[in-house]
Motif scaffolding. Structure first.
Motif, PDB file in Angstrom:
ATOM      1  N   PHE A   1       2.811  -1.789  -7.139  1.00 28.75           N
ATOM      2  CA  PHE A   1       1.026  -1.737  -7.308  1.00 28.75           C
ATOM      3  C   PHE A   1       0.584  -1.350  -5.218  1.00 28.75           C
ATOM      4  O   PHE A   1       0.823  -2.161  -4.885  1.00 28.75           O
ATOM      5  N   THR A   2       0.037  -0.369  -5.834  1.00 29.25           N
ATOM      6  CA  THR A   2      -0.612   0.285  -4.314  1.00 29.25           C
ATOM      7  C   THR A   2      -1.807   0.147  -3.881  1.00 29.25           C
ATOM      8  O   THR A   2      -2.731   0.295  -2.483  1.00 29.25           O
ATOM      9  N   ASP A   3      -2.164  -0.604  -4.618  1.00 30.97           N
ATOM     10  CA  ASP A   3      -4.507  -0.759  -4.445  1.00 30.97           C
ATOM     11  C   ASP A   3      -4.325  -2.178  -5.437  1.00 30.97           C
ATOM     12  O   ASP A   3      -4.311  -2.191  -6.914  1.00 30.97           O
ATOM     13  N   LEU A   4      -5.007  -3.019  -4.758  1.00 30.58           N
ATOM     14  CA  LEU A   4      -5.778  -4.318  -5.019  1.00 30.58           C
ATOM     15  C   LEU A   4      -6.225  -4.284  -6.512  1.00 30.58           C
ATOM     16  O   LEU A   4      -6.664  -4.826  -7.411  1.00 30.58           O
ATOM     17  N   ALA A   5      -7.112  -3.530  -6.040  1.00 30.74           N
ATOM     18  CA  ALA A   5      -8.258  -3.132  -7.538  1.00 30.74           C
ATOM     19  C   ALA A   5      -7.579  -3.004  -8.794  1.00 30.74           C
ATOM     20  O   ALA A   5      -8.082  -3.048  -9.822  1.00 30.74           O
ATOM     21  N   THR A   6      -5.914  -2.465  -8.984  1.00 32.05           N
ATOM     22  CA  THR A   6      -5.589  -2.233 -10.114  1.00 32.05           C
ATOM     23  C   THR A   6      -4.376  -3.430 -10.501  1.00 32.05           C
ATOM     24  O   THR A   6      -4.049  -3.314 -11.481  1.00 32.05           O
TER      25      THR A   6
ATOM     26  N   PHE B   1      -2.453 -11.609 -13.346  1.00 25.89           N
ATOM     27  CA  PHE B   1      -1.469 -10.816 -13.292  1.00 25.89           C
ATOM     28  C   PHE B   1       0.303 -11.762 -13.144  1.00 25.89           C
ATOM     29  O   PHE B   1       1.313 -12.124 -13.781  1.00 25.89           O
ATOM     30  N   ALA B   2      -0.611 -12.708 -12.449  1.00 23.15           N
ATOM     31  CA  ALA B   2       0.852 -13.876 -12.136  1.00 23.15           C
ATOM     32  C   ALA B   2       0.907 -14.991 -11.517  1.00 23.15           C
ATOM     33  O   ALA B   2      -0.722 -15.612 -11.792  1.00 23.15           O
TER      34      ALA B   2
ATOM     35  N   SER C   1       2.688 -10.177   3.892  1.00 18.14           N
ATOM     36  CA  SER C   1       2.676  -9.016   4.175  1.00 18.14           C
ATOM     37  C   SER C   1       1.889  -8.445   5.666  1.00 18.14           C
ATOM     38  O   SER C   1       3.101  -8.530   6.669  1.00 18.14           O
ATOM     39  N   VAL C   2       0.948  -8.107   6.797  1.00 20.12           N
ATOM     40  CA  VAL C   2       0.790  -8.121   7.690  1.00 20.12           C
ATOM     41  C   VAL C   2      -0.311  -8.877   7.973  1.00 20.12           C
ATOM     42  O   VAL C   2      -1.404  -8.986   7.143  1.00 20.12           O
ATOM     43  N   PRO C   3      -0.678  -9.030   9.368  1.00 23.85           N
ATOM     44  CA  PRO C   3      -1.634 -10.076   9.591  1.00 23.85           C
ATOM     45  C   PRO C   3      -3.425  -9.588   9.259  1.00 23.85           C
ATOM     46  O   PRO C   3      -4.552 -10.010   9.221  1.00 23.85           O
ATOM     47  N   SER C   4      -3.100  -8.034   9.696  1.00 24.02           N
ATOM     48  CA  SER C   4      -4.515  -6.800   9.063  1.00 24.02           C
ATOM     49  C   SER C   4      -4.637  -7.036   7.562  1.00 24.02           C
ATOM     50  O   SER C   4      -5.875  -6.409   7.339  1.00 24.02           O
ATOM     51  N   ALA C   5      -4.618  -7.062   6.941  1.00 19.62           N
ATOM     52  CA  ALA C   5      -3.947  -7.162   5.906  1.00 19.62           C
ATOM     53  C   ALA C   5      -4.379  -8.257   4.239  1.00 19.62           C
ATOM     54  O   ALA C   5      -4.578  -8.695   3.477  1.00 19.62           O
ATOM     55  N   VAL C   6      -3.934  -9.338   5.376  1.00 13.06           N
ATOM     56  CA  VAL C   6      -3.078 -10.755   4.598  1.00 13.06           C
ATOM     57  C   VAL C   6      -4.635 -11.360   3.765  1.00 13.06           C
ATOM     58  O   VAL C   6      -5.356 -12.691   3.014  1.00 13.06           O
ATOM     59  N   PHE C   7      -5.881 -11.009   4.965  1.00 11.54           N
ATOM     60  CA  PHE C   7      -7.361 -11.865   4.242  1.00 11.54           C
ATOM     61  C   PHE C   7      -7.471 -10.937   2.546  1.00 11.54           C
ATOM     62  O   PHE C   7      -7.781 -11.821   1.610  1.00 11.54           O
ATOM     63  N   ALA C   8      -8.150  -9.712   3.395  1.00 11.66           N
ATOM     64  CA  ALA C   8      -8.397  -9.519   1.798  1.00 11.66           C
ATOM     65  C   ALA C   8      -7.089  -9.941   0.985  1.00 11.66           C
ATOM     66  O   ALA C   8      -7.781 -10.066  -0.384  1.00 11.66           O
ATOM     67  N   ASN C   9      -5.758  -9.884   1.163  1.00  9.92           N
ATOM     68  CA  ASN C   9      -5.148 -10.260  -0.095  1.00  9.92           C
ATOM     69  C   ASN C   9      -5.305 -11.151  -0.642  1.00  9.92           C
ATOM     70  O   ASN C   9      -5.578 -11.549  -1.871  1.00  9.92           O
TER      71      ASN C   9
ATOM     72  N   PRO D   1       1.049  -1.555   0.090  1.00  9.63           N
ATOM     73  CA  PRO D   1      -0.033   0.028   0.073  1.00  9.63           C
ATOM     74  C   PRO D   1       0.715   0.845  -0.056  1.00  9.63           C
ATOM     75  O   PRO D   1       0.084   2.270  -0.437  1.00  9.63           O
ATOM     76  N   HIS D   2       1.911   1.302   0.490  1.00  6.69           N
ATOM     77  CA  HIS D   2       2.982   2.442   0.805  1.00  6.69           C
ATOM     78  C   HIS D   2       4.312   2.297  -0.281  1.00  6.69           C
ATOM     79  O   HIS D   2       4.874   3.387  -0.232  1.00  6.69           O
ATOM     80  N   GLY D   3       4.129   0.990  -1.046  1.00  8.91           N
ATOM     81  CA  GLY D   3       5.148   1.022  -1.893  1.00  8.91           C
ATOM     82  C   GLY D   3       5.279   2.121  -3.037  1.00  8.91           C
ATOM     83  O   GLY D   3       4.606   2.786  -3.052  1.00  8.91           O
ATOM     84  N   LYS D   4       6.560   2.430  -3.798  1.00  3.70           N
ATOM     85  CA  LYS D   4       6.811   3.478  -4.667  1.00  3.70           C
ATOM     86  C   LYS D   4       7.442   2.770  -6.236  1.00  3.70           C
ATOM     87  O   LYS D   4       7.900   1.481  -5.999  1.00  3.70           O
ATOM     88  N   ALA D   5       7.389   3.433  -6.826  1.00  7.08           N
ATOM     89  CA  ALA D   5       7.058   2.488  -8.527  1.00  7.08           C
ATOM     90  C   ALA D   5       8.708   2.400  -8.527  1.00  7.08           C
ATOM     91  O   ALA D   5       9.066   1.557  -9.479  1.00  7.08           O
TER      92      ALA D   5
END
Length: 230
Positions: free
Chosen positions: A47-52, A57-58, A65-73, A35-39
């Motif tokens: 990518f900084t947004d899952l929707a994009t 793609f792979a 990542s982190v526990p708070s994000a892993v399920f959505a990822n 989410p806070h990555g840079k090109a």
């Protein structure tokens, strides 16, 4: 050639994984997500947004990542046709069940790995044997002070493997200087058995990550534990 996107590529585990993937001729790093990555962080799309992230793609979504994000990822990865290899802890039983159902619906296999260390997997298998003869057991898990969850995913997984229908006390230690360490203590009459595993650096997890990536295409469902591909 297995095409990979790494979620959490800029974390401590992610940095090691990027090095390993780039050095291995079997893999191709095609992207990173944070989410806070840079090109400019990687030589491939960041990518900084899952929707994009485009569908398919792979081949594999490696989540560090982190526990708070892993399920959505993991949900997004499956919905976009990518096999998830999840090394992030924090998924609940209900979330795992939901992801397994989604994987089945998408006809994709994947792997949830509480610990990528091959030696840690052996530690758990030895503990399962010992528990048949020494039922009184407790776990001490020790990690770096920056680890966000406690108890660790490895400790909870170990406890479940030792006593699926029982409770194993777990003691968590968070101190500077530690990486990842676990002791399983079995008490008997006049004796004690200790099974201990130590990871002194995050490079120790990379052989397990590499092995999981090499074998993940053989899985036809979302399973838990590195032992499934050993």
């Amino acid at each position: 050639m297995l095409r990979l996107i790494i979620s959490g590529f800029n974390g401590k585990m992610g940095v090691e994984a990027v090095k390993m993937v780039i050095e291995c001729s079997d893999f191709e790093l095609v992207g990173g997500y944070a989410p806070h990555g840079k090109a400019t962080d990687l030589a491939v799309p960041v990518f900084t947004d899952l929707a994009t992230i485009p569908d398919h793609f792979a081949d594999v979504w490696l989540d560090l990542s982190v526990p708070s994000a892993v399920f959505a990822n993991a949900q997004a990865a499956l919905q976009k046709g990518m096999r998830p290899l999840i090394g992030t802890t924090g998924l609940t039983s209900a979330q795992i069940t939901e992801l397994q159902a989604l994987a089945q619906a998408q006809h994709l296999g994947g792997l949830i790995v509480p610990n990528f260390s091959v030696a840690a997997v052996l530690m758990i298998q030895l503990a399962q044997q010992a528990a048949q003869y020494l039922p009184d057991v407790e776990i001490i898990e020790m990690h770096n002070i920056k680890k966000v969850d406690a108890p660790s995913g490895t400790a909870k997984y170990t406890a479940n493997k030792i006593k699926p229908d029982g409770i194993v006390p777990i003691h968590s230690v968070r101190l500077p200087g530690l990486v990842a360490h676990q002791e399983i203590l079995f008490g008997g009459t006049g004796e004690m058995l200790t099974i201990r595993h130590d990871s002194f650096n995050r490079e120790s997890f990379m052989p397990g990550v590499k092995l999981a990536l090499q074998k993940i295409s053989t899985l036809d469902q979302l399973v838990i534990g590195l032992e499934n591909i050993l």
